[in-house]
Design a protein around this motif. Structure first.
Motif, PDB file in Angstrom:
ATOM      1  N   PHE A  31      -5.689  37.081   3.677  1.00  0.00           N
ATOM      2  CA  PHE A  31      -5.270  38.205   2.848  1.00  0.00           C
ATOM      3  C   PHE A  31      -5.371  39.495   3.664  1.00  0.00           C
ATOM      4  CE2 PHE A  31      -7.177  34.949   0.219  1.00  0.00           C
ATOM      5  CZ  PHE A  31      -6.292  34.811  -0.840  1.00  0.00           C
ATOM      6  N   SER A  32      -4.369  40.331   3.561  1.00  0.00           N
ATOM      7  CA  SER A  32      -4.367  41.595   4.293  1.00  0.00           C
ATOM      8  C   SER A  32      -5.084  42.674   3.497  1.00  0.00           C
ATOM      9  CB  SER A  32      -2.938  42.047   4.585  1.00  0.00           C
ATOM     10  OG  SER A  32      -2.289  41.152   5.457  1.00  0.00           O
ATOM     11  N   GLY A  33      -5.961  43.414   4.169  1.00  0.00           N
ATOM     12  CA  GLY A  33      -6.543  44.616   3.607  1.00  0.00           C
ATOM     13  C   GLY A  33      -5.691  45.801   4.016  1.00  0.00           C
ATOM     14  N   TYR A  34      -6.304  46.800   4.648  1.00  0.00           N
ATOM     15  CA  TYR A  34      -5.479  47.896   5.158  1.00  0.00           C
ATOM     16  C   TYR A  34      -4.881  47.492   6.509  1.00  0.00           C
ATOM     17  CZ  TYR A  34      -9.768  49.082   7.754  1.00  0.00           C
ATOM     18  OH  TYR A  34     -10.886  49.028   8.555  1.00  0.00           O
ATOM     19  N   PHE A  74      -5.161  50.321  13.016  1.00  0.00           N
ATOM     20  CA  PHE A  74      -6.420  49.833  12.476  1.00  0.00           C
ATOM     21  C   PHE A  74      -6.101  48.926  11.295  1.00  0.00           C
ATOM     22  CE2 PHE A  74      -8.062  53.349  14.897  1.00  0.00           C
ATOM     23  CZ  PHE A  74      -9.278  52.865  15.360  1.00  0.00           C
ATOM     24  N   SER A  75      -6.712  47.754  11.293  1.00  0.00           N
ATOM     25  CA  SER A  75      -6.371  46.759  10.272  1.00  0.00           C
ATOM     26  C   SER A  75      -7.607  45.995   9.837  1.00  0.00           C
ATOM     27  CB  SER A  75      -5.310  45.790  10.799  1.00  0.00           C
ATOM     28  OG  SER A  75      -5.720  45.206  12.014  1.00  0.00           O
ATOM     29  N   LEU A  76      -7.501  45.421   8.629  1.00  0.00           N
ATOM     30  CA  LEU A  76      -8.572  44.626   8.041  1.00  0.00           C
ATOM     31  C   LEU A  76      -7.949  43.397   7.392  1.00  0.00           C
ATOM     32  CD1 LEU A  76     -11.515  44.207   6.916  1.00  0.00           C
ATOM     33  CD2 LEU A  76     -10.777  45.572   4.950  1.00  0.00           C
ATOM     34  N   PHE A  77      -8.511  42.214   7.689  1.00  0.00           N
ATOM     35  CA  PHE A  77      -8.019  40.967   7.120  1.00  0.00           C
ATOM     36  C   PHE A  77      -9.183  40.178   6.537  1.00  0.00           C
ATOM     37  CE2 PHE A  77      -5.176  42.095  10.613  1.00  0.00           C
ATOM     38  CZ  PHE A  77      -3.960  42.146   9.942  1.00  0.00           C
TER      39      PHE A  77
END
Length: 246
Positions: A30-33, A228-231
């Motif tokens: 699932f992708s966050g930001y 910048f990413s969050l998964f």
């Protein structure tokens, strides 16, 4: 000559007492930001998840670990990651030297494949506890692409990232355990964290199953790229061990 024979014998003994473990992990990602700006000092900042649509998707990660003398661990990891996003933006976007008009259909591909070589030393290792610390050499093979009906562009980035590796496991019973395992490091140029928290179950002496939550977060901020990413991972895994130590 005597010392050479002793050295050869010690090396041969280490090989005979070593173990190999193969690990596979799968589940749903699932992708966050996921915020990007390319070029990092001139492009338009936008979100691949909040402004475009990104759906959950399956994932797979594969690794192999070679353990010598029960405490020295050398592992290889292959962790591919590709996220596709679709939608439109309510403003003009400058991305990697191209200009995309507002309110037109867009497609994006975010790829972040990871190849890692890790050495970890288990400071504590007994039937209930395992505590280890080490170093990971990570190669990232990344690109971010954006396209419309009449144009497309892709920003590629391949680089080396040094990371601290750690592993903490606790087994309150003979079968069940709790595992915290990951790579993490922060620096002025950026940061990277890949951490798993899971419950483990020994199906046999050689086969361990697990279920848990993995988080992958990080990015970089420089003149070339801002990302910048969050998964989030809902993860199921299996680890099969060959060799002497169990």
């Amino acid at each position: 000559m005597k010392f050479i024979l002793i050295f050869i014998f010690c090396c041969f003994n280490l090989i005979l007492t070593a173990q190999l473990s193969l690990d596979a992990e799968t589940g749903v990602l699932f992708s966050g930001y996921n915020d990007v700006r390319i070029a990092g000092d001139q492009g338009t900042l936008f979100s691949l998840t909040e402004e475009l649509e990104t759906k959950p998707q399956p994932f797979v990660r594969l690794s192999a670990t070679y353990t010598i003398a029960d405490r020295h661990n050398i592992s290889l990891l292959y962790a591919p990651l590709t996220i596709n996003s679709t939608g439109s933006l309510d403003r003009e976007v400058q991305f990697n030297g191209e200009v995309f008009a507002a309110n037109i259909p867009l497609e994006s591909e975010f790829r972040f494949n990871s190849y890692r070589l890790t050495y970890r030393y288990d400071i504590v290792k007994n039937p209930k506890w395992i505590v280890g610390i080490g170093f990971t050499a990570k190669i990232r093979d990344a690109n971010i692409g954006l396209k419309s009906t009449d144009k497309s562009t892709v920003k590629n980035n391949v680089g080396f990232v040094p990371i601290i590796n750690f592993r903490v496991g606790y087994k309150p019973t003979e079968k069940f355990g709790i595992l915290l395992d990951g790579d993490a490091l922060a620096a002025p140029q950026g940061r990277a964290e890949d951490v798993l928290l899971a419950v483990t179950y020994d199906l046999s002496k050689k086969l361990e199953l697990r279920a848990g939550y993995r988080v992958l977060e990080g990015g970089a901020d420089n003149d070339e790229v801002y990302t910048f990413s969050l998964f989030h991972y809902a993860a199921l895994g299996a680890n099969y061990t060959f060799g002497k130590y169990q």
